[in-house]
Motif scaffolding. Structure first.
Motif, PDB file in Angstrom:
ATOM      1  N   PRO A 109      21.600 -80.999  29.838  1.00 14.46           N
ATOM      2  CA  PRO A 109      21.526 -79.563  30.586  1.00 14.46           C
ATOM      3  C   PRO A 109      22.474 -79.752  31.893  1.00 14.46           C
ATOM      4  CG  PRO A 109      19.423 -80.158  30.066  1.00 14.46           C
ATOM      5  CD  PRO A 109      20.305 -81.308  29.435  1.00 14.46           C
ATOM      6  N   VAL A 110      22.690 -80.813  32.576  1.00 14.08           N
ATOM      7  CA  VAL A 110      23.504 -80.827  33.663  1.00 14.08           C
ATOM      8  C   VAL A 110      25.073 -80.635  33.309  1.00 14.08           C
ATOM      9  CG1 VAL A 110      24.472 -82.150  35.623  1.00 14.08           C
ATOM     10  CG2 VAL A 110      22.024 -82.232  34.928  1.00 14.08           C
ATOM     11  N   GLN A 111      25.356 -81.234  32.119  1.00 12.86           N
ATOM     12  CA  GLN A 111      26.765 -81.177  31.420  1.00 12.86           C
ATOM     13  C   GLN A 111      26.946 -79.807  31.063  1.00 12.86           C
ATOM     14  OE1 GLN A 111      28.011 -84.932  29.402  1.00 12.86           O
ATOM     15  NE2 GLN A 111      25.732 -85.090  29.563  1.00 12.86           N
ATOM     16  N   VAL A 112      25.829 -78.980  30.332  1.00 14.80           N
ATOM     17  CA  VAL A 112      26.046 -77.760  29.921  1.00 14.80           C
ATOM     18  C   VAL A 112      26.291 -76.933  31.033  1.00 14.80           C
ATOM     19  CG1 VAL A 112      24.751 -75.959  28.951  1.00 14.80           C
ATOM     20  CG2 VAL A 112      24.544 -78.101  27.797  1.00 14.80           C
ATOM     21  N   ALA A 113      25.436 -76.930  31.876  1.00 17.35           N
ATOM     22  CA  ALA A 113      25.706 -76.034  33.145  1.00 17.35           C
ATOM     23  C   ALA A 113      27.106 -76.105  33.736  1.00 17.35           C
ATOM     24  CB  ALA A 113      24.707 -76.527  34.396  1.00 17.35           C
ATOM     25  N   LEU A 114      27.700 -77.443  34.025  1.00 17.06           N
ATOM     26  CA  LEU A 114      28.941 -77.536  34.331  1.00 17.06           C
ATOM     27  C   LEU A 114      29.915 -76.909  33.423  1.00 17.06           C
ATOM     28  CD1 LEU A 114      28.707 -80.935  36.092  1.00 17.06           C
ATOM     29  CD2 LEU A 114      28.578 -78.727  37.305  1.00 17.06           C
ATOM     30  N   PHE A 115      29.906 -77.262  32.363  1.00 17.07           N
ATOM     31  CA  PHE A 115      31.034 -76.771  31.208  1.00 17.07           C
ATOM     32  C   PHE A 115      30.838 -75.293  31.210  1.00 17.07           C
ATOM     33  CE2 PHE A 115      30.451 -80.950  28.742  1.00 17.07           C
ATOM     34  CZ  PHE A 115      31.548 -81.512  29.490  1.00 17.07           C
ATOM     35  N   GLY A 116      29.672 -74.807  31.058  1.00 18.12           N
ATOM     36  CA  GLY A 116      29.535 -73.271  31.142  1.00 18.12           C
ATOM     37  C   GLY A 116      30.461 -72.530  32.208  1.00 18.12           C
ATOM     38  N   LEU A 117      29.949 -73.181  33.509  1.00 20.63           N
ATOM     39  CA  LEU A 117      30.629 -72.470  34.682  1.00 20.63           C
ATOM     40  C   LEU A 117      32.207 -72.737  34.656  1.00 20.63           C
ATOM     41  CD1 LEU A 117      30.171 -71.486  37.582  1.00 20.63           C
ATOM     42  CD2 LEU A 117      30.125 -74.080  38.237  1.00 20.63           C
ATOM     43  N   VAL A 118      32.756 -73.818  33.940  1.00 18.13           N
ATOM     44  CA  VAL A 118      34.081 -73.960  34.182  1.00 18.13           C
ATOM     45  C   VAL A 118      34.657 -73.327  32.948  1.00 18.13           C
ATOM     46  CG1 VAL A 118      35.968 -75.622  33.757  1.00 18.13           C
ATOM     47  CG2 VAL A 118      34.066 -76.119  35.158  1.00 18.13           C
ATOM     48  N   LEU A 119      34.244 -73.380  31.584  1.00 21.12           N
ATOM     49  CA  LEU A 119      34.832 -72.806  30.500  1.00 21.12           C
ATOM     50  C   LEU A 119      34.467 -71.505  30.192  1.00 21.12           C
ATOM     51  CD1 LEU A 119      34.482 -75.902  28.134  1.00 21.12           C
ATOM     52  CD2 LEU A 119      36.269 -75.157  29.393  1.00 21.12           C
ATOM     53  N   LEU A 120      33.202 -70.940  30.441  1.00 21.47           N
ATOM     54  CA  LEU A 120      32.911 -69.585  30.234  1.00 21.47           C
ATOM     55  C   LEU A 120      32.705 -68.644  31.324  1.00 21.47           C
ATOM     56  CD1 LEU A 120      30.232 -70.203  27.274  1.00 21.47           C
ATOM     57  CD2 LEU A 120      32.824 -69.734  27.097  1.00 21.47           C
ATOM     58  N   GLY A 121      32.521 -69.240  32.571  1.00 23.13           N
ATOM     59  CA  GLY A 121      32.305 -68.416  33.702  1.00 23.13           C
ATOM     60  C   GLY A 121      30.766 -68.209  33.762  1.00 23.13           C
ATOM     61  N   ASP A 122      30.044 -68.752  33.184  1.00 29.43           N
ATOM     62  CA  ASP A 122      28.324 -68.491  33.426  1.00 29.43           C
ATOM     63  C   ASP A 122      28.004 -68.720  34.499  1.00 29.43           C
ATOM     64  OD1 ASP A 122      28.085 -67.599  30.724  1.00 29.43           O
ATOM     65  OD2 ASP A 122      27.487 -69.512  29.912  1.00 29.43           O
ATOM     66  N   PRO A 123      27.136 -67.901  35.290  1.00 26.52           N
ATOM     67  CA  PRO A 123      26.589 -68.121  36.834  1.00 26.52           C
ATOM     68  C   PRO A 123      25.712 -69.309  36.644  1.00 26.52           C
ATOM     69  CG  PRO A 123      25.748 -66.200  35.899  1.00 26.52           C
ATOM     70  CD  PRO A 123      26.649 -66.738  34.649  1.00 26.52           C
TER      71      PRO A 123
END
Length: 300
Positions: A109-123
Motif C-alpha cells: 500500500p505505501v508503494q501504491v499510494a506513491l505510484f498513484g500520486l506520481v502516475l495518476l495524480g490520485d490525492p
C-alpha cells in the motif's frame, strides 16, 4: 444512489476471494511448479472474465467501451507486472508460511499510494497516509519472527515477497489507469472490460512463454484442470471486485483496506496448516485493524 462508500464492501469481497485463490494456487505450486501455477489464475480465469463481461452487457444494456492507446498502455503494464508479482509470491510461498509471505507482499500500500500520486495524480491526504503507515507497520510486525535472522536462509523469500508487493502496486496503478482512461460507460462496464483485456493479455503472454520455455508446466496445468478451474474462478472473482474498487476510489484506499487479507490468511494458516498465532502477530493484527479503521473514518 450514493456510491461513495461502495468500494468498502467490494474490497472486502475481493480480499476474501483472493485468500481462497492464494491457498488453492499454493497447493498447485507443489504439483505443477511456480510458473505453471502462475499461469493457472490467468488461463482459467479468462473465460470467467468473458462471462462476466457478457453478463454485465446483458443486464445493463451497455456496449463494451472501445480501447484507446492510453488504455492499452496501462492495461499491458498492469498485466505484465501482475504476472511477475504472482510468480514471485508463489515462489516465496514454497519456502515460507502462507500467512507470512502474504504479509510480505502487503507492504504494497505505501508503494501504491506513491505510484498513484506520481502516475495518476490520485490525492494522498495526511489522514490516509497515516492510516497506510499504521496498517503497513502491522504487516511488517506480523512478518518478523522473534529470533529469526534475515541474513540467514530466509533472505530469498523475504526479498521475493517484498518485490512481489512492489509489482502488485504497479499492477494496481496500471489497471486503475486503464479503467479511468476509458472515455465512456458505467464504472462496472469499464472495470469488467479492463478485467477481460487484462486476463486476455496475461493468458496470451504466458501461453507463449510456456510453449517456448516450459511445455511440461503447460501440459501439467492442463492435466490439473479441476483445481485449476477453481483457482481461475476465484482469481477472476477477486479481480472483478478489485477492479470495481479501482473504478470507485484510489488504488491506495482499496489496497490499504485489502490488508484485512493478512488476517484472513492467518486464519487459513491456523485452521488448515496447524500454525499458531504469536503475541507479536496479535499486536500486528491490532495495528492493521487500527490503520484500516482510521482509513475508513477518514473517508467522507
Amino acid at each position: 444512489m450514493n456510491l461513495s462508500l461502495l468500494w468498502i464492501p467490494v474490497t472486502l469481497a475481493a480480499a476474501a476471494a483472493q485468500t481462497g485463490r492464494n491457498a488453492t494456487q499454493r497447493r498447485l505450486t507443489e504439483q505443477i511448479g511456480t510458473v505453471g501455477a502462475t499461469q493457472v489464475r490467468f488461463l482459467y480465469g479468462f473465460p470467467f472474465a468473458l462471462l462476466a463481461l457478457a453478463g454485465v452487457r446483458l443486464v445493463s444494456g451497455e456496449g463494451v467501451p472501445a480501447p484507446n492507446a492510453t488504455f492499452l498502455l496501462y492495461v499491458l503494464g498492469g498485466a505484465a507486472t501482475q504476472i511477475l508479482a504472482t510468480a514471485l509470491m508463489l515462489s516465496a510461498m514454497r519456502e515460507r508460511a502462507f500467512s507470512v509471505v502474504t504479509a510480505y507482499t502487503k507492504t504494497e500500500p505505501v508503494q501504491v499510494a506513491l505510484f498513484g500520486l506520481v502516475l495518476l495524480g490520485d490525492p494522498l491526504t495526511p489522514p490516509v497516509a497515516l492510516a497506510i503507515l499504521v496498517a503497513t507497520a502491522g504487516v511488517v510486525l506480523m512478518s518478523v519472527k522473534p529470533g529469526t535472522s534475515l541474513t540467514s536462509a530466509g533472505v530469498r523469500p523475504v526479498a521475493a515477497g517484498v518485490a512481489a508487493g512492489a509489482f502488485f502496486a504497479l499492477a494496481a496503478i496500471g489497471f486503475r489507469g486503464a479503467i479511468l482512461s476509458l472515455p465512456e460507460g458505467s464504472f462496472v462496464i469499464r472495470a469488467t472490460t479492463t478485467l477481460a483485456w487484462g486476463l486476455g493479455l496475461q493468458t496470451a503472454i504466458l501461453l507463449v512463454w510456456l510453449g517456448l520455455f516450459d511445455r511440461r508446466a503447460l501440459l501439467a496445468s492442463f492435466a490439473a484442470w479441476r483445481p485449476s478451474l477453481g483457482a481461475g474462478f476465484l482469481g477472476a472473482l477477486a479481480s472483478q471486485f478489485w477492479f470495481i474498487g479501482f473504478a470507485l476510489t484510489t488504488a491506495a484506499n482499496v489496497r490499504t483496506l485489502a490488508l484485512v487479507e493478512v488476517l484472513m490468511a492467518q486464519a487459513v494458516s491456523h485452521r488448515f496448516m496447524a500454525q499458531t498465532t504469536t503475541r507479536r502477530e496479535l499486536v500486528g493484527m491490532a495495528l492493521i485493524l487500527g490503520g484500516v479503521a482510521f482509513l475508513l473514518l477518514s473517508q467522507h
